[in-house]
Motif scaffolding. Structure first.
Motif, short mmCIF file in Angstrom:
data_model
loop_
_atom_site.label_atom_id
_atom_site.label_comp_id
_atom_site.label_asym_id
_atom_site.label_seq_id
_atom_site.Cartn_x
_atom_site.Cartn_y
_atom_site.Cartn_z
N LEU A 1 1.00 -1.47 -0.09
CA LEU A 1 -0.10 -0.21 -0.29
C LEU A 1 0.82 1.35 0.28
N ARG A 2 2.03 1.21 0.72
CA ARG A 2 2.98 2.11 0.30
C ARG A 2 3.52 2.34 -0.68
N LEU A 3 3.72 1.47 -1.53
CA LEU A 3 4.46 1.69 -2.84
C LEU A 3 2.91 1.83 -4.38
N ILE A 4 2.25 1.25 -3.91
CA ILE A 4 0.90 1.78 -5.16
C ILE A 4 0.11 2.40 -4.68
N ALA A 5 -0.37 3.00 -3.25
CA ALA A 5 -1.35 4.29 -3.06
C ALA A 5 -0.42 5.29 -2.35
N GLY A 6 0.50 5.23 -2.04
CA GLY A 6 1.05 6.23 -0.79
C GLY A 6 0.92 6.47 0.13
N LYS A 7 0.33 5.40 0.69
CA LYS A 7 0.67 5.44 2.66
C LYS A 7 1.87 6.29 2.85
N PRO A 8 1.84 6.62 3.45
CA PRO A 8 2.06 7.39 4.81
C PRO A 8 2.96 5.78 5.94
N ARG A 9 4.40 6.04 5.68
CA ARG A 9 5.17 4.89 6.20
C ARG A 9 4.55 5.04 8.44
N GLU A 10 4.31 6.34 8.31
CA GLU A 10 3.42 6.20 9.67
C GLU A 10 2.57 6.13 9.71
N TYR B 1 -11.56 -3.39 -2.09
CA TYR B 1 -10.75 -2.94 -1.23
C TYR B 1 -10.35 -1.76 -0.17
N LEU B 2 -10.87 -1.18 1.11
CA LEU B 2 -11.11 0.08 1.56
C LEU B 2 -10.02 0.71 1.52
N ALA B 3 -9.04 -0.03 1.98
CA ALA B 3 -7.60 1.13 2.08
C ALA B 3 -6.92 1.25 1.22
N PRO B 4 -7.00 1.21 0.14
CA PRO B 4 -6.23 2.20 -1.30
C PRO B 4 -7.52 3.10 -0.94
N LEU B 5 -9.24 2.97 -0.97
CA LEU B 5 -10.22 3.47 -1.53
C LEU B 5 -9.74 5.00 -1.05
N ILE B 6 -9.38 4.45 0.73
CA ILE B 6 -9.85 5.56 1.51
C ILE B 6 -8.45 6.57 1.39
N LEU B 7 -7.65 6.06 1.05
CA LEU B 7 -6.41 6.49 0.21
C LEU B 7 -5.60 7.86 -0.51
N LYS B 8 -6.80 6.60 -1.32
CA LYS B 8 -7.40 7.49 -2.87
C LYS B 8 -8.24 8.67 -2.65
N TYR B 9 -8.74 8.94 -1.51
CA TYR B 9 -9.95 10.16 -1.00
C TYR B 9 -9.08 11.38 -0.12
N THR B 10 -8.66 10.69 0.36
CA THR B 10 -8.18 11.84 1.94
C THR B 10 -6.76 11.25 2.38
N ARG B 11 -5.59 12.21 3.18
CA ARG B 11 -4.64 11.48 3.85
C ARG B 11 -4.55 12.43 4.53
N ASN B 12 -5.64 13.18 5.57
CA ASN B 12 -6.03 13.29 6.81
C ASN B 12 -6.25 12.38 7.35
N LEU B 13 -6.01 11.64 7.87
CA LEU B 13 -5.51 10.45 8.48
C LEU B 13 -5.40 9.91 10.10
N THR B 14 -5.38 9.17 10.58
CA THR B 14 -4.63 9.09 11.61
C THR B 14 -4.56 7.30 12.57
N HIS B 15 -4.59 7.24 13.61
CA HIS B 15 -4.43 5.84 13.88
C HIS B 15 -4.12 6.15 15.57
N VAL B 16 -5.40 4.80 16.21
CA VAL B 16 -4.72 4.43 17.91
C VAL B 16 -4.73 3.49 17.97
#
Length: 245
Positions: free
Chosen positions: A142-151, A177-192
């Protein structure tokens, strides 16, 4: 009528866990939000999961039940639930209670800070070694194909804003597959960090073979390859057999 929170749960052969899941969910939500709905999407279970879900609906109209005509996979079952959800915030979690419902307020508190999406990441994953290894592989992919931030860490236990859900539910491709779709539409994301419970009911449907096939499909549908050779839509994402709203 719109509600504050929609909780979407893909259900597959989980007749033994649904009662406890409902009890714990309502116990948390009753003390956390004013209006909510629980959407159970049965993915053509071979046990009595759908019948148990309908009993819950009969007892509590806040429980909405959707039965799919054929097994369409977890991601498509969630997509179906997203299309019926009315909440300003939508939460997705699994049906096996490894995602403790008691951790939902943690997600809600974080998304209230203004994020479009928040992922509940286990403090200690209680999965088989091969599945943890597969998760790591998918993360790298997902980092390679969808630009997911490493952190940024991802999970199927997540809270999403309605605006993001509306964008995701418009997708028409047959492999979702929801993860790349979420990353497609926003980068305003975080995790807990959240707790992760040992599996009490049933057994995992994931195998090493399925994880390899998943990685192949992610490349086929969500990488630059899809722009050069657009995949054809071979079949509907899912077919709804019965609805109780």
């Amino acid at each position: 009528m719109a509600v504050d929170v929609s909780v979407i749960i893909p259900v597959y052969n989980s007749e033994c866990s649904l009662e406890e899941l409902y009890r714990r969910l309502t116990g948390v939500l009753d003390g956390t939000v004013q209006n909510y709905e629980i959407i159970l999407v049965d993915d053509a279970s071979s046990d009595r999961s759908f019948a148990r879900a309908k009993l819950l609906h009969g007892r509590d109209p806040r429980v909405k039940v959707i039965g799919l005509a054929r097994n369409s996979g977890q991601q498509n079952a969630i997509l179906c639930g997203l299309r019926f959800a009315t909440g300003e915030i939508v939460i997705t979690l699994d049906d096996d209670l490894q995602h403790p419902p008691e951790e939902i307020p943690v997600l809600l508190a974080k998304i209230a800070l203004g994020y479009d999406g928040v992922f509940g990441v286990p403090d200690h994953k209680r999965h088989a070694f091969y599945r943890n290894l597969g998760t790591l592989g998918i993360d790298i992919l997902l980092r390679l194909i969808a630009g997911k931030p490493r952190e940024l860490k991802l999970s199927s236990f997540r809270a999403l804003r309605k605006t993001l859900v509306c964008q995701i539910q418009s997708e028409t491709m047959d492999f979702i597959y929801l993860a790349p779709l979420i990353l497609k539409y926003t980068r305003n994301l975080t995790h807990v960090t959240v707790k992760h419970a040992p599996r009490q009911y049933g057994r995992s449907n994931y195998t090493l073979q399925k994880l390899v096939r998943l990685c192949t499909q992610l490349v086929r549908y969500y990488s630059k390859i899809a722009e050069i050779f657009p995949p054809k839509i071979n079949r509907p994402q899912y077919e709804v057999r019965e609805i109780h709203l």
